[in-house]
Design an enzyme around this catalytic site. Structure first.
Site, PDB file in Angstrom:
ATOM      1  N   ASP A   1      -1.383  61.676  77.107  1.00  0.00           N
ATOM      2  CA  ASP A   1      -1.818  61.723  78.507  1.00  0.00           C
ATOM      3  C   ASP A   1      -1.840  63.193  78.926  1.00  0.00           C
ATOM      4  O   ASP A   1      -0.813  63.756  79.321  1.00  0.00           O
ATOM      5  CB  ASP A   1      -0.870  60.918  79.391  1.00  0.00           C
TER       6      ASP A   1
ATOM      7  N   SER B   1       0.790  57.327  73.545  1.00  0.00           N
ATOM      8  CA  SER B   1      -0.349  57.752  74.348  1.00  0.00           C
ATOM      9  C   SER B   1      -0.305  59.253  74.588  1.00  0.00           C
ATOM     10  O   SER B   1       0.728  59.811  74.944  1.00  0.00           O
ATOM     11  CB  SER B   1      -0.337  57.028  75.702  1.00  0.00           C
TER      12      SER B   1
ATOM     13  N   SER C   1      -4.755  56.794  74.510  1.00  0.00           N
ATOM     14  CA  SER C   1      -4.523  58.036  75.239  1.00  0.00           C
ATOM     15  C   SER C   1      -5.503  58.142  76.400  1.00  0.00           C
ATOM     16  O   SER C   1      -6.463  57.369  76.490  1.00  0.00           O
ATOM     17  CB  SER C   1      -4.718  59.253  74.318  1.00  0.00           C
TER      18      SER C   1
END
Length: 364
Positions: free
Chosen positions: A275, A273, A235
């Site tokens: 983000d 991830s 991340s």
């Protein structure tokens, strides 16, 4: 702490940075960290803190905007920021399993720091705590971050240069299968006759090697040693600070541009991830609503002049990731054990970029 940084290597990066090329170039913004890194041990983690208005005890709100490119992660306080367009207090960035203790400690710090306001009014503390997972390099399930570590990171925040790489919350992070971590950068932009600063700090823990792109060059396709993953596992948290007077809706749009910034290093925003991006402005900071005026007044920039701000954020986010990787140091993995997580080799990348004409020649 001085480390290798992309700009110092002669890489042809766009834009004009501030004095420290860091988020702390925005006046009043302070950064602190507490690093837990046992030599040869299993604890490699920490906490990074950002104080938008430094150690002011008045308790003032900063306007803010938020964006989630891919939501596989946590940033506390985000619902209120989305609704109210502001927040009070510090930002802490740590590992996934330490969000709770970081929140608890930050609430305690706020009650103490803004003690008069909390004593006199019916206030609630909603600090911003963000995370990325360091479970490959750190014993994340041991939950080694304690209240005292968070308080130390909050109490040692400073202006000036920011420690990058294996520091604070970035200590055990991996980026494009190289060692990742904490990185920062800034840009100064002239808008309507005034100079404004846009600073970025990242906790970079994302990406696959095949994706890694630097200044448009697919360097990850050439640097093939010490691969770690067959899919996205990480991340990235991006924090944007500015002294430009922007409304919350404008800061939402500024936060969205962090997604373009991180894509310059190649990530498409993988499914696994988180983000998550936050943008705040130190301009137009206001007293708490309970003691503020009923009629609110402030100035803000015209939307039509914000392209330069968007460009500044894109470029500073890109450079922050590069700085995080360049400042990092090798680590050996814990889960699975025994693999080497290498730091990005500056000379190898510089050779690739030089072939592409993207390195400034040294003065003769």
């Amino acid at each position: 702490m001085v480390s290798k940084r992309a700009r110092n290597l002669g890489w042809k990066l766009r834009g004009t940075p501030g004095e420290n090329n860091a988020i702390t170039d925005v006046g009043g913004v302070l950064v602190g960290s507490e690093t837990l890194n046992e030599s040869g041990g299993v604890i490699r983690t920490g906490v990074t803190t950002i104080l938008p208005l430094g150690y002011s005890t008045e308790g003032r709100l900063v306007c803010a905007g938020i964006h989630s490119l891919n939501g596989n992660g946590e940033m506390t306080g985000s619902h209120w920021i989305r609704d109210a367009g502001h927040f009070l207090g510090p930002i802490c960035i740590t590992n996934t399993h330490s969000v709770g203790i970081a929140h608890h400690a930050a609430v305690k710090w706020m009650i103490r720091h803004y003690n008069q306001a909390f004593a006199d009014q019916h206030l609630w503390a909603i600090p911003v705590i963000a995370e990325t997972s360091d479970g490959v390099l750190n014993d994340i399930n041991g939950q080694h971050i304690r209240e005292e570590h968070v308080l130390q990171a909050l109490n040692n925040a400073r202006d000036g240069a920011v420690a990058e790489g294996n520091t604070g919350g970035g200590t055990g992070m991996i980026c494009y299968e190289f060692k990742g971590g904490t990185g920062t950068s800034s840009r100064q932009v002239d808008i309507a006759g005034r100079t404004y600063t846009f600073g970025v700090l990242v906790q970079a823990n994302h990406g696959r090697r095949d994706w890694l792109t630097i200044l448009g060059e697919p360097v990850g396709m050439e640097l093939r040693d010490n691969r770690l993953f067959d899919r996205e596992r990480g991340s990235i948290i991006v924090i944007i600070a500015t002294d430009a007077p922007l409304r919350p809706d404008q800061l939402n749009r500024l936060a969205r541009r962090a997604g373009i910034g991180i894509s310059k290093t190649g990530t498409p925003g993988g499914n696994n991830s988180g983000d998550i991006f936050l943008a705040f402005s130190t301009a137009n900071n206001r007293p708490l609503p309970k003691v503020d005026e009923a009629l609110q007044r402030s100035e803000h920039l015209n939307d039509e002049v914000l392209d330069a701000a968007y460009e500044a954020v894109v470029d500073a986010a890109d450079e922050s990731i590069l700085n995080a990787m360049l400042a990092a140091q090798d680590m050996t993995t814990l889960k699975p054990p025994g693999h080497l997580c290498k730091a990005l080799d500056a000379e190898s990348v510089t050779q690739i970029l030089r072939r592409a004409g993207k390195v400034y020649d040294a003065p003769s």
